[in-house]
Each structure stands twice: as C-alpha cells, then as structure tokens.
Design a protein around this motif. Structure first.
Motif, mmCIF file in Angstrom:
data_model
loop_
_atom_site.group_PDB
_atom_site.id
_atom_site.type_symbol
_atom_site.label_atom_id
_atom_site.label_comp_id
_atom_site.label_asym_id
_atom_site.label_seq_id
_atom_site.Cartn_x
_atom_site.Cartn_y
_atom_site.Cartn_z
ATOM 1 N N ASN A 46 11.857 -3.445 12.729
ATOM 2 C CA ASN A 46 13.150 -3.587 12.091
ATOM 3 C C ASN A 46 13.305 -4.312 10.706
ATOM 4 O O ASN A 46 14.109 -4.695 9.917
ATOM 5 C CB ASN A 46 14.313 -5.510 12.613
ATOM 6 N N HIS A 47 11.648 -3.816 9.824
ATOM 7 C CA HIS A 47 11.487 -4.030 8.667
ATOM 8 C C HIS A 47 12.623 -3.302 7.897
ATOM 9 O O HIS A 47 11.841 -2.271 7.845
ATOM 10 C CB HIS A 47 9.933 -3.750 8.330
ATOM 11 N N ALA A 48 13.289 -3.810 6.739
ATOM 12 C CA ALA A 48 14.184 -2.919 6.634
ATOM 13 C C ALA A 48 13.835 -2.208 5.123
ATOM 14 O O ALA A 48 14.088 -0.779 4.945
ATOM 15 C CB ALA A 48 15.437 -3.356 5.313
ATOM 16 N N TRP A 49 13.161 -3.171 4.761
ATOM 17 C CA TRP A 49 11.998 -2.660 3.881
ATOM 18 C C TRP A 49 11.061 -1.479 4.312
ATOM 19 O O TRP A 49 10.493 -0.491 2.686
ATOM 20 C CB TRP A 49 11.476 -3.065 2.975
ATOM 21 N N ALA A 50 10.358 -1.739 5.234
ATOM 22 C CA ALA A 50 9.656 0.081 5.590
ATOM 23 C C ALA A 50 10.465 1.294 5.648
ATOM 24 O O ALA A 50 10.180 2.540 5.527
ATOM 25 C CB ALA A 50 8.827 -0.295 6.602
ATOM 26 N N HIS B 41 1.491 4.288 6.136
ATOM 27 C CA HIS B 41 2.068 2.906 5.443
ATOM 28 C C HIS B 41 3.003 2.177 6.550
ATOM 29 O O HIS B 41 2.764 1.524 6.749
ATOM 30 C CB HIS B 41 1.405 2.782 4.275
ATOM 31 N N PHE B 42 3.994 3.012 5.571
ATOM 32 C CA PHE B 42 5.715 2.842 5.582
ATOM 33 C C PHE B 42 5.383 2.528 7.721
ATOM 34 O O PHE B 42 6.224 1.899 7.727
ATOM 35 C CB PHE B 42 6.421 3.821 5.436
ATOM 36 N N GLU C 19 0.977 -1.102 0.367
ATOM 37 C CA GLU C 19 0.230 0.075 -0.102
ATOM 38 C C GLU C 19 0.775 1.069 -0.119
ATOM 39 O O GLU C 19 0.379 2.597 -0.565
ATOM 40 C CB GLU C 19 -1.146 0.169 1.292
ATOM 41 N N GLY C 20 2.365 1.166 0.887
ATOM 42 C CA GLY C 20 3.161 2.596 0.977
ATOM 43 C C GLY C 20 3.332 2.712 -0.521
ATOM 44 O O GLY C 20 3.657 3.706 -1.238
#
Length: 116
Positions: free
Chosen positions: A33-37, A23-24, A7-8
């Motif tokens: 720790n979600h690197a892609w976020a 969203h992020f 969504e982001g």
C-alpha cells in the motif's frame, strides 16, 4: 535494506527504467500500500510510453492516498497521454483543488524538490 524509494527515483532520473521499476516493485513487495512506490511506477511507465499501465499505477497511488493531489495529477498526465483530454481536465481540477502548488506539473515543468 536499501532505500528502494530513493534508489528507484534516482534510477528514474538517470533514465534507467528497468532498474527503477525493480526498486519500486521491491518496495511494493514489502509494502503493497505504499502510495509513492505506485506513483514511482507510474512515472517510470509514463516515461517508457506505457501510458495505460502508468494510469493504473497512479490510480493505485490515488486510491491509497486520495488526499494527495500529486497522485491525481499523475492520473491526469496519463489520461492526457492516452488522448482522454476531457477526463484529464477533470482530474487536473481535482489535483489542483487538493494541492494548488501543482501548476508546475500541468505546465510540464520539472518538480520542485519535494519529499514523498
């Protein structure tokens, strides 16, 4: 729940920056720790002209996944926007050493389809 990463990214492509950041942030509330976020936040902030904040977001992503060249490329892009050209070139070298396919990013091209 919703796929906040997808969504982001969709919101970012549609230049809905506030929506993208929302969203992020939601994803980071669940998985700090979600690197892609973090990387998505960096992309969004850079598009908004907030290069200093983007740099921090990309650095967060790189600290979590130091093996992924694209996070270092994000750092390089943010540094370039901040006028830190020498530092950016060092980061580009690191990014391309980790992932030689990232030349598209340095050349300012749109990304190939890739999964995070």
């Amino acid at each position: 729940g919703p796929d906040h990463l997808a969504e982001g990214r969709l919101a970012l492509r549609q230049e809905q920056y506030g929506e993208a950041l929302h969203h992020f942030r939601q994803l980071l509330d669940e998985q700090p720790n979600h690197a892609w976020a973090h990387h998505g936040r960096g992309d969004t902030l850079l598009m908004m002209g907030e290069a200093a904040a983007a740099l921090i977001a990309y650095q967060n992503a790189a600290s979590m996944r130091p093996d992924e060249g694209i996070h270092h490329a994000g750092i390089a892009n943010a540094m370039q926007s901040l006028g830190q050209v020498a530092e950016a070139n060092v980061k580009w070298a690191k990014a391309l050493a980790l992932d030689p396919s990232l030349t598209w990013m340095r050349d300012g091209q749109p990304p190939p389809d890739r999964v995070g």
